[in-house]
Design an enzyme around this catalytic site. Structure first.
Site, PDB file in Angstrom:
ATOM      1  CG  HIS A  38      -1.811   1.098   1.417  1.00  0.00           C
ATOM      2  ND1 HIS A  38      -3.088   1.105   0.897  1.00  0.00           N
ATOM      3  CD2 HIS A  38      -1.668   2.274   2.067  1.00  0.00           C
ATOM      4  CE1 HIS A  38      -3.689   2.240   1.223  1.00  0.00           C
ATOM      5  NE2 HIS A  38      -2.860   2.972   1.935  1.00  0.00           N
ATOM      6  CG  ASP A  40      -0.334   5.681   2.645  1.00  0.00           C
ATOM      7  OD1 ASP A  40      -1.545   5.617   2.364  1.00  0.00           O
ATOM      8  OD2 ASP A  40       0.223   4.933   3.471  1.00  0.00           O
ATOM      9  CG  HIS A  71      -4.612   5.760   0.141  1.00  0.00           C
ATOM     10  ND1 HIS A  71      -4.541   5.691   1.521  1.00  0.00           N
ATOM     11  CD2 HIS A  71      -5.708   6.521  -0.133  1.00  0.00           C
ATOM     12  CE1 HIS A  71      -5.538   6.372   2.046  1.00  0.00           C
ATOM     13  NE2 HIS A  71      -6.248   6.898   1.077  1.00  0.00           N
ATOM     14  CG  PHE A 148       0.413  12.650  10.001  1.00  0.00           C
ATOM     15  CD1 PHE A 148       1.670  13.112   9.651  1.00  0.00           C
ATOM     16  CD2 PHE A 148      -0.645  13.551  10.034  1.00  0.00           C
ATOM     17  CE1 PHE A 148       1.873  14.442   9.324  1.00  0.00           C
ATOM     18  CE2 PHE A 148      -0.456  14.891   9.716  1.00  0.00           C
ATOM     19  CZ  PHE A 148       0.809  15.339   9.362  1.00  0.00           C
ATOM     20  CG  ASP A 180      -5.162   3.192   5.080  1.00  0.00           C
ATOM     21  OD1 ASP A 180      -4.303   2.881   5.927  1.00  0.00           O
ATOM     22  OD2 ASP A 180      -4.943   3.961   4.119  1.00  0.00           O
ATOM     23  N   GLY A 181      -5.744   2.414   8.593  1.00  0.00           N
ATOM     24  CA  GLY A 181      -5.396   3.312   9.685  1.00  0.00           C
ATOM     25  C   GLY A 181      -5.582   2.709  11.062  1.00  0.00           C
ATOM     26  N   GLY A 182      -4.515   2.691  11.831  1.00  0.00           N
ATOM     27  CA  GLY A 182      -4.605   2.266  13.224  1.00  0.00           C
ATOM     28  C   GLY A 182      -4.867   0.785  13.423  1.00  0.00           C
ATOM     29  N   GLY A 202       0.304  -0.098   8.645  1.00  0.00           N
ATOM     30  CA  GLY A 202       1.581   0.619   8.553  1.00  0.00           C
ATOM     31  C   GLY A 202       2.448   0.304   9.746  1.00  0.00           C
ATOM     32  CB  SER A 203       2.764   1.942  13.049  1.00  0.00           C
ATOM     33  OG  SER A 203       1.376   2.004  13.206  1.00  0.00           O
TER      34      SER A 203
HETATM   35  C1  DX5 Z   1      -2.822   7.355   6.610  1.00  0.00           C
HETATM   36  C2  DX5 Z   1      -2.418   6.381   5.530  1.00  0.00           C
HETATM   37  C3  DX5 Z   1      -2.236   5.001   6.031  1.00  0.00           C
HETATM   38  C4  DX5 Z   1      -1.152   4.851   7.053  1.00  0.00           C
HETATM   39  C5  DX5 Z   1      -1.402   3.619   7.854  1.00  0.00           C
HETATM   40  O1  DX5 Z   1      -2.946   8.601   6.057  1.00  0.00           O
HETATM   41  O2  DX5 Z   1      -3.390   6.348   4.527  1.00  0.00           O
HETATM   42  O3  DX5 Z   1      -2.050   4.104   4.957  1.00  0.00           O
HETATM   43  O4  DX5 Z   1       0.113   4.785   6.507  1.00  0.00           O
HETATM   44  O5  DX5 Z   1      -0.518   3.603   8.918  1.00  0.00           O
HETATM   45  P1  DX5 Z   1      -0.939   3.005  10.340  1.00  0.00           P
HETATM   46  O6  DX5 Z   1      -1.287   1.573  10.131  1.00  0.00           O
HETATM   47  O7  DX5 Z   1       0.291   3.197  11.169  1.00  0.00           O
HETATM   48  O8  DX5 Z   1      -2.108   3.818  10.835  1.00  0.00           O
HETATM   49 ZN    ZN Z   2      -3.211   4.697   3.064  1.00  0.00          ZN
END
Ligand code: DX5
Ligand code: ZN
Length: 226
Positions: A38, A40, A71, A148, A180-182, A202-203
């Site tokens: 993915h 960003d 994305h 972020f 997507d996210g968290g 992501g993280s």
């Molecule tokens: C947020 C992005 C995500 C992000 C996900 O703006 O679209 O793809 O990188 O990262 P995590 O999983 O750490 O929220």
């Molecule tokens: Zn994303």
């Protein structure tokens, strides 16, 4: 390339990886079993952060063997769809908040041979995208404010995923459900139970010392819950 899946899969987001060693990071993620990656793309206008664009996506495409989801968190996404499709973006995800009527852009993505996915922010109601579901290959439900990595999961995404799964059953649609996210070991069960199949992390992957173990653990929890 088409992303074939059976059950929920994790798509690692590159956002927090080491861009000084991009090809190595792509290799590590593929060796770790990533079904797809993915990417960003942020323009510093649609969202506050500026990340990267076609040059970096092209570099990832050259080293990656798996499908790529691009994305687009950018204003006027319709202007760059052809470029990302030509670079080999398998899925192009555009935001409803960036377009008054997303239908022409969704159709353009499909005509260019990529999969057209539509994303919506946590505060955007589902009613905003409902009229376009027939034109989507997928929906990406944002569970954080885009911009972020590393933010906390917003549970409003769970309601949206469940409702979308229901709408798909009712209407006999074929769009895929993404989130997507968290996403973490705590939140992946609930999102999979709510119907998410393409789960961006992501993280939860990149901040782990062992990408393979992180992906396997997340996907294991998702499959149990689905
Ligand atoms: C947020 C992005 C995500 C992000 C996900 O703006 O679209 O793809 O990188 O990262 P995590 O999983 O750490 O929220
Ligand atoms: Zn994303």
């Amino acid at each position: 390339m088409t992303l074939q899946t059976q059950g929920p899969v994790v798509l690692p987001a590159l956002l927090l990886c080491d861009f000084g060693h991009l090809a190595h990071e792509v290799e590590r993620l593929e060796a770790a079993g990533a079904a797809a990656l993915h990417l960003d793309v942020m323009d510093g206008r649609f969202v506050p952060q500026l990340t990267y664009g076609q040059v970096v996506v092209e570099a990832v495409r050259r080293s990656a063997k798996v499908p790529l989801e691009v994305h687009l968190m950018i204003e006027e996404p319709e202007r760059s769809l052809a470029d990302y499709a030509k670079l080999g973006a398998d899925i192009i995800t555009i935001h409803i908040e960036a377009l008054a009527d997303p239908r022409p852009a969704l159709r353009a993505i499909a005509d260019l041979g990529s999969r057209a996915h539509l994303a919506l922010n946590p505060e955007t109601p589902l009613s905003r995208i409902e009229p376009y579901l027939d034109a989507c290959d997928g929906v990406l439900v944002m569970s954080v404010e885009p911009g972020f990595g590393g933010q906390a999961f917003n549970p409003i995404a769970l309601e949206k995923l469940s409702r979308l799964a229901e709408l798909r059953r009712e209407r006999g649609g074929s769009f895929r459900l993404g989130v997507d996210g968290g996403v973490s070991v705590e939140t992946i069960g609930p999102v999979a139970a709510a119907g998410a199949e393409l789960i961006v992390a992501g993280s939860a992957v990149i901040r782990s010392p062992d990408y393979g173990r992180a992906i396997a653990e997340l996907e294991g929890l998702a499959r149990q819950a689905a």
